[in-house]
Design a protein around this motif. Structure first.
Motif, PDB file in Angstrom:
ATOM      1  N   UNK A 244      19.223  40.055   4.972  1.00 14.87           N
ATOM      2  CA  UNK A 244      19.419  39.388   3.689  1.00 14.87           C
ATOM      3  C   UNK A 244      20.590  39.927   2.887  1.00 14.87           C
ATOM      4  N   UNK A 245      21.071  41.128   3.226  1.00 19.40           N
ATOM      5  CA  UNK A 245      22.159  41.733   2.468  1.00 19.40           C
ATOM      6  C   UNK A 245      22.936  42.682   3.374  1.00 19.40           C
ATOM      7  N   UNK A 246      24.235  42.791   3.119  1.00 20.51           N
ATOM      8  CA  UNK A 246      25.056  43.723   3.885  1.00 20.51           C
ATOM      9  C   UNK A 246      24.605  45.149   3.613  1.00 20.51           C
ATOM     10  N   UNK A 272      25.865  42.507  16.719  1.00 18.71           N
ATOM     11  CA  UNK A 272      25.510  41.734  15.528  1.00 18.71           C
ATOM     12  C   UNK A 272      26.570  40.675  15.295  1.00 18.71           C
ATOM     13  N   UNK A 273      26.188  39.658  14.550  1.00 14.73           N
ATOM     14  CA  UNK A 273      27.129  38.593  14.211  1.00 14.73           C
ATOM     15  C   UNK A 273      26.394  37.382  13.693  1.00 14.73           C
ATOM     16  N   UNK A 278      31.218  28.727  15.381  1.00 11.48           N
ATOM     17  CA  UNK A 278      32.053  28.691  14.182  1.00 11.48           C
ATOM     18  C   UNK A 278      32.424  30.094  13.701  1.00 11.48           C
ATOM     19  N   UNK A 279      31.694  31.078  14.130  1.00 12.75           N
ATOM     20  CA  UNK A 279      31.977  32.469  13.752  1.00 12.75           C
ATOM     21  C   UNK A 279      31.712  33.333  14.974  1.00 12.75           C
ATOM     22  N   UNK A 306      23.983  38.085   6.301  1.00 14.22           N
ATOM     23  CA  UNK A 306      23.754  36.879   7.088  1.00 14.22           C
ATOM     24  C   UNK A 306      23.918  37.042   8.584  1.00 14.22           C
ATOM     25  N   UNK A 307      24.204  38.263   9.060  1.00 13.77           N
ATOM     26  CA  UNK A 307      24.343  38.499  10.493  1.00 13.77           C
ATOM     27  C   UNK A 307      22.986  38.845  11.103  1.00 13.77           C
TER      28      UNK A 307
END
Length: 812
Positions: A244-246, A272-273, A278-279, A306-307
């Motif tokens: 949910x958060x970096x 991770x990713x 698209x990414x 978001x990863x």
């Protein structure tokens, strides 16, 4: 004819002596220098012939000009080494006076410069050092790579001052980095709790059978999920693990191999990713060996907002499940015996530094009071702008005294030395004005801290010409061996004036080297000394090298880091750089090298047999990869690397009009055949006789560090990716006449001169630790460092100790 020679000699001598104030200050140049050059050099290097782009007739000796000085230094070296004049052997009684005179002139000029300016121009923290220092000052943990520009390398290292430039863009980046770090610190200081660990069982991790979407399938009967070995892009994604958060996360997982090969292991990756087309950028977390026994593994990684995690078998030696089969119903693949990894559960928890430490770093012993929304001290918008998160204020009964004490303490920690009242004035006045305008102690402190973090006193090493003061010595020592500012013990010794005592300095050097924090030195020095930072620059051709995978890729540097650490910790002889009877392997790298794995899990020290084709850093796959491109090897590239990184010899760049050699990947000709034509050029031959021998000695190692007897060539059919090309011929001879048949023969020759390997290492350690490569005036001191370590068989730790004891290290 004689009259013309004498006239020419007189003019040349006047040019050498008359136009050079530095040389004049050192005394007139002996006429023997001009005589020697006129008799032996000007015939080829005059205004008419101009061979090698060198015109000695018009050259002046202006030794205060660095380029001019380095030219004369090169003249000295080439004559001393017998490279010039070529094809001619001069009598010692002719060469010695010339070398002695020129040596004294160059040494005097360089010593004069050092006395006035110091060896090292103004030097700043590297990006990595800045990140560690800021993180320590604020008691936070965050990445800085995306906030600051990458450092340039000079003389092979980012610590060398002449490659460190500060532009308006760079300064703006430092301001932004300081803001981001302060945001993180103030937010952390106000956080009441740390999130609990979240455990994902197999039901949360398994794929949705209505939409497989590259996710691992569930096995209800085993209560786990299985990620199969396959080439499917993004296969193994675990959507449930999206963060949910970096932040920095601790990742624990329980795994077991499914249908492992005969060695009983399925090597897997954790990445991770966003994991979508698209990414597509993926970030490496680590690798593990799944075996038939259920095991738990733990990793730590910074994960972006978001990863999610991706866990999958990542060994090109495994059988691969066809992509089309992955969309079949769960249970279809397993009966077919394809290897995979079963995941029982995954646990993730965001890791935060201790909140109490962060508060102490920012506010000392002052208390924090939460503010209600109707409190007039600050609005929510103001709090957001300050990066404070929820509303809070620092409680102070004596704002003036507390501001002065906290800003003073922070400045001393940041500047790595005591700070005078006069020096503190500007930062303190800044804090006072902010407090007067805002009424907020937190805002006032933040403003002062931001200014301090962007001050030259923090960004730069404060060093004056001549001997370093105690605090500058402490800072140089700690940044050398820990990559960060000095700890309390070093600062106390500096304050007492005791650190420079030789015995104390030796004990402190040992203390720093014995601490786990010295792993920073090992990794950063090794990466730059050996050019391991280039490990990601090329991708091996998948047609020629289909066995190369990410697990192997990330293991390569681990071997070299562990090896260098062993040399330092055990004070092993520097000759181990050339040859050794041990290395550090895991089972994946052992398979790559063709070495029988002795058993066990993870990276471990492995003894090498007498018939091993490994031993020494020069045969590590890491350095063999960075000295090749993804398709072919070049004896030129590896030869230059050997000369400059291992043997301590500088190789000038090739002439601009000489084209590069293009290896034949079809396998019709060998690189040796092509180089024979290339080095026939007079402008190339002088360097090729030095760099070709060590380069060819490594030709039995391919672009990924594997052993080969033949070059790989592109396959002739679609069913065969590659085939054996022409045989490898690794034989050659050094300019001294010593010949060898292969890499073992070269090792034997180089091993006869361990002092040469030790001196080269000392040169690189000097550049890395002091911020400047050794100069002409340092040569005898460098010889002294090496000579002092002979009794330890030129031990690597001993070399570090003697360097730190030397004037080279203890002077600016």
């Amino acid at each position: 004819m004689l009259g013309q020679v004498l006239s020419r000699l007189a003019v040349f001598a006047l040019v050498l002596v008359g136009s050079n104030p530095v040389a004049s200050a050192a005394g007139r140049i002996d006429e023997g220098v001009a005589d020697f050059l006129d008799m032996n050099c000007i015939g080829c290097h005059d205004s008419g012939s101009h061979e090698g782009d060198l015109d000695l007739e018009t050259l002046v000796m202006e030794l205060d000009d660095p380029d001019n000085f380095h030219f004369w230094e090169r003249v000295f070296d080439r004559v001393r080494e017998g490279e010039m004049p070529p094809d001619e052997t001069l009598d010692d009684d002719e060469v010695s006076p010339f070398l002695a005179s020129l040596h004294d002139t160059l040494k005097t000029a360089d010593s004069t410069r050092i006395a006035a300016q110091g060896r090292v121009p103004a030097r700043r923290l590297t990006r990595a050092q800045y990140a560690r220092n800021v993180s320590g000052l604020l008691a936070i943990d965050m990445p800085f790579d995306d906030l600051l520009p990458a450092d340039s390398l000079s003389d092979g290292f980012d610590t060398v001052s002449k490659g460190q430039q500060i532009s308006a863009h760079t300064m703006s980046a430092y301001l932004n980095a300081a803001d981001a770090a302060l945001d993180a610190a103030f937010e952390r200081s106000n956080r009441e709790s740390t999130p609990d660990a979240v455990r994902f069982d197999w039901k949360k991790l398994r794929r949705d059978e209505r939409r497989t979407n590259r996710m691992a399938e569930g096995r209800p009967e085993h209560q786990d999920i299985v990620s199969w070995s396959t080439r499917q892009n993004f296969y193994g994604k675990l959507t449930a693990t999206t963060v949910p958060a970096a932040g920095r996360y601790r990742i624990r997982l329980s795994v077991q191999a499914v249908h492992p090969p005969s060695n009983g292991r399925v090597w897997c990756s954790v990445q991770t990713g966003v994991i979508s087309g698209k990414a597509s950028t993926m970030y490496w977390v680590g690798s593990f060996e799944a075996t038939t026994q259920e095991r738990e593994y733990e990793f730590e990684a910074w994960i972006r907002d978001g990863h999610m995690l991706r866990v999958f078998p990542n060994d090109r030696g495994l059988r691969q499940v066809p992509v089309k089969m992955l969309s079949k119903p769960a249970g279809t693949v397993e009966p077919l015996g394809f290897p995979g990894v079963a995941i029982k559960w995954i646990e993730m928890q965001q890791i935060f530094p201790d909140r109490a430490e962060t508060r102490r770093a920012l506010f000392g012993d002052l208390q924090i009071r939460r503010l209600s929304t109707d409190d007039t001290l600050a609005t929510e918008d103001e709090a957001t702008q300050l990066g404070l998160g929820e509303l809070f204020e620092v409680v102070s009964k004596n704002p003036e005294g507390d501001l002065q004490g906290l800003v003073h303490s922070f400045a001393q920690r940041a500047f790595r030395r005591p700070v005078t009242r006069q020096e503190l004035g500007a930062y303190l006045n800044f804090a006072r004005k902010r407090y007067q305008s805002s009424g907020s102690m937190a805002e006032a402190l933040r403003a002062a801290y931001r200014t301090i973090l962007c001050s030259p006193r923090f960004l730069y090493f404060e060093e004056s010409p001549d001997r370093l003061d105690e605090y500058a010595l402490a800072s140089r020592l700690s940044h050398f061996l820990w990559g960060v500012g000095p700890d309390e013990q070093l600062l106390q010794l500096a304050g007492a004036g005791r650190l420079s005592d030789p015995g104390v300095l030796r004990r402190q050097t040992d203390r720093l080297l014995n601490d786990e924090r010295s792993s920073t030195f090992v990794k950063e020095f090794a990466d730059q000394w050996l050019m391991l930072y280039e490990i990601d620059s090329t991708t091996p051709d998948s047609q020629l090298y289909p066995e190369y995978d990410d697990v192997l890729h990330h293991t390569l540097k681990q071997e070299t880091h562990a090896f260098v650490k062993e040399l330092v910790q055990r004070d092993l002889p520097a000759r181990n750089i050339i040859d050794s009877d041990f290395t550090f392997l895991n089972s994946r790298l052992a398979r790559h090298y063709g070495i029988e794995w002795p058993g066990g899990i993870g990276l471990r020290r492995v003894e090498l047999g007498s018939s091993s084709r490994r031993g020494g850093i020069i045969t590590h796959a890491s350095v063999l990869k960075v000295t090749a491109n993804g398709t072919t090897t070049s004896p030129i590239v590896r030869g230059v690397w050997m000369l400059e990184r291992i043997m301590g010899q500088h190789v000038p760049p090739p002439p601009a009009n000489v084209s590069a050699v293009e290896p034949d990947i079809r396998g019709a000709t060998s690189i040796r055949e092509q180089l024979e034509k290339h080095k026939d050029l007079d402008s190339c031959a002088a360097c090729h006789v030095k760099m070709d021998p060590p380069g060819f000695a490594l030709e039995n190692y391919d672009v990924i560090g594997g052993w080969r007897d033949h070059y790989r060539a592109v396959g002739d059919t679609s069913r065969k990716k590659w085939s054996n090309g022409v045989p490898v011929d690794a034989s050659h001879q050094f300019v001294t006449g010593e010949s060898f048949r292969d890499v073992e023969g070269m090792k034997e020759i180089l091993g006869k001169h361990p002092e040469q390997i030790a001196r080269s290492l000392a040169m690189h350690l000097t550049a890395y630790s002091t911020g400047a490569a050794p100069t002409f005036a340092d040569r005898e001191k460098l010889d002294g460092i090496v000579a002092a370590t002979k009794s330890s068989d030129y031990g690597v730790r001993s070399i570090i100790q003697e360097l730190i004891q030397s004037p080279i290290f203890q002077n600016k």
